[in-house]
Design a protein around this motif. Structure first.
Motif, short mmCIF file in Angstrom:
data_model
loop_
_atom_site.label_atom_id
_atom_site.label_comp_id
_atom_site.label_asym_id
_atom_site.label_seq_id
_atom_site.Cartn_x
_atom_site.Cartn_y
_atom_site.Cartn_z
N ALA A 240 3.22 -9.42 4.58
CA ALA A 240 2.71 -9.00 3.27
C ALA A 240 1.93 -7.68 3.37
CB ALA A 240 1.82 -10.09 2.68
N ILE A 241 1.17 -7.50 4.45
CA ILE A 241 0.45 -6.25 4.66
C ILE A 241 1.43 -5.10 4.80
CG2 ILE A 241 -0.97 -4.97 6.31
CD1 ILE A 241 -2.44 -7.61 6.89
N ALA A 242 2.46 -5.29 5.61
CA ALA A 242 3.45 -4.24 5.82
C ALA A 242 4.20 -3.92 4.53
CB ALA A 242 4.43 -4.67 6.92
N ARG A 243 4.45 -4.94 3.73
CA ARG A 243 5.17 -4.72 2.47
C ARG A 243 4.37 -3.81 1.53
NH1 ARG A 243 4.78 -8.63 -1.31
NH2 ARG A 243 4.95 -10.30 0.24
N LEU A 244 3.06 -4.00 1.49
CA LEU A 244 2.22 -3.13 0.67
C LEU A 244 2.27 -1.69 1.19
CD1 LEU A 244 0.01 -2.58 -1.47
CD2 LEU A 244 -1.67 -3.27 0.24
N LEU A 245 2.25 -1.53 2.50
CA LEU A 245 2.25 -0.20 3.09
C LEU A 245 3.54 0.55 2.82
CD1 LEU A 245 0.58 -0.95 6.55
CD2 LEU A 245 -0.49 0.05 4.52
N VAL A 246 4.64 -0.18 2.63
CA VAL A 246 5.93 0.46 2.39
C VAL A 246 5.86 1.35 1.15
CG1 VAL A 246 8.32 0.04 1.66
CG2 VAL A 246 7.33 -1.26 3.57
#
Length: 411
Positions: A240-246
């Motif tokens: 979920a953290i990585a998805r936001l960073l995308v």
């Protein structure tokens, strides 16, 4: 302040949000000026959900709400003004990004990424940013004008750097872009958004698993290595953290590059000043961020208790709020003649990166990339000019992050 509408439903002829910029593409919606003068805390209706919320158009109110712990970012709280359709029964099962969380959950997740965006880390990234920008401009010059600046420069620069930061293969840039466009598009269906999130989660799950097993010198590897130190977090939280960073790492910066180039070209005297004195560029970038306000209506909150605003209006517990950063950035009480683009303006305190404990962690990265892009573009192609009339350009009226589909330029 109008009489409260019943939470969860709407009646009457309330303004429908978000508004767009069709009347004047390089300005925030014109309606904000009248709202600020007549009803600065106004009941409006969310176009995607049909639910009511309060829209704030004064700088002081927006800043207060974004800094008030009583105004929650938790997307599961009743009354939270979602920017997309989501069945209430599904809320407990959605893996929201930490931007839609409150402390302590937000704090733990933000702590995982903040070291990746320190001044020291950004300084280390700058040479690679310069190399990427130079390579893209080399390609533009080799191709010859006219070219689409969005496709040739604005999208590739932050997207490629973000792929490298994640440790992903550059061939996945198109994949990231498709995800960003689907999930930020105002007209994307609930099914399309859900499908895009599921596909991205599957991809990121595999990427993070690989980084856990075979760590490298990249952001995801370093974040994954911290997981054992955070007992409240699991593998899915990293996804979920990585998805936001995308989205945060590529989509918004690409839009500012394209729109910022257009603004500079429409203000040639100020652009000439920046060319003659590059020390003016950092302040010019702050003014661009204020002036463009590309994430105007994306910042939302819900009151967890009654909150009295600076003007005496009260937002009741359980009511949603749209903290309009574009309206705040164009409030003449804070920025005189806000419709005027002025590279000498003191734009300090603008809300382009939000405010408070949810201020964008990637702000320093974005500023560095913009500095390199604009400084290099206008130095290496001094004759850059539009290759199409400005009033005929295809603007992103249908997306939460405002920008351009294309920007034809030549030299």
């Amino acid at each position: 302040m109008t009489e409260n509408a019943e939470t969860g439903s709407t009646t009457g002829s309330l303004p429908v949000f978000p508004l767009d910029r069709r009347k004047c593409p390089l300005a925030v919606p014109q309606e904000y000026e009248a709202m600020r003068a007549e009803e600065p805390v106004a009941k409006v209706v969310n176009r995607m959900t049909g639910k009511p919320a309060w829209a704030l158009t004064r700088y002081a109110d927006v800043r207060q709400v974004l800094g008030d712990p009583s105004m929650s970012s938790n997307a599961r709280n009743p009354g939270y003004p979602h920017q997309f359709q989501v069945p209430e029964e599904m809320l407990p099962y959605i893996a929201f990004p930490f931007a839609a969380m409150d402390p302590p959950e937000h704090t733990v997740r933000r702590r995982m990424v903040i070291p990746e965006f320190t001044a020291k880390r950004i300084a280390e990234l700058k040479p690679r940013t310069q190399a990427i920008v130079d390579a893209r401009i080399d390609a533009m010059l080799a191709k010859g004008g006219p070219v689409d600046l969005v496709a040739e420069l604005a999208v590739p620069v932050p997207s490629l750097q973000f792929c490298e930061m994640l440790g992903a293969d550059p061939e996945h840039i198109g994949y990231f872009r498709n995800y960003a466009e689907t999930t930020t598009g105002r007209d994307s269906s609930m099914e399309a958004v859900a499908g895009a999130i599921a596909e991205m989660d599957e991809f990121l799950d595999g990427l993070i698993t690989e980084k856990t097993r075979h760590p490298g010198e990249d952001l995801l590897s370093r974040i994954a290595a911290k997981l054992p130190e955070e007992p409240t977090l699991e593998h899915d939280d990293l996804v979920a953290i990585a998805r936001l960073l995308v989205i945060a790492g590529s989509d918004t910066t690409a839009n500012i590059i394209s729109l910022g180039t257009l603004v500079f070209l429409q203000h040639p005297e100020q652009l000439d000043e920046v060319r003659r004195d590059p020390s003016l560029l950092p302040n010019a970038i702050e003014e661009l961020l204020r002036f463009l306000s590309i994430l105007d209506s994306a910042t939302v909150r819900v009151a967890t208790q009654d909150v009295e605003l600076a003007g005496g209006e009260v937002v009741r517990e359980g009511e949603g709020v749209l903290a309009l950063n574009g309206a705040a950035n164009w409030d003449p009480a804070q920025y005189p003649d806000p419709h005027r683009f002025d590279i000498h303006r003191d734009a300090e305190g603008h809300m382009a990166f939000s405010f408070g404990n949810h201020m964008c962690p990637g702000a320093n990265l974005a500023r560095m990339q913009l500095d390199v892009v604009f400084g290099t573009l206008f130095r290496r192609i001094p004759g850059l000019r539009l290759a199409a009339p400005a009033d005929e350009l295809p603007y992103l009226f249908d997306a939460h992050a405002y920008g351009l589909h294309e920007l034809p330029v030549t030299w």
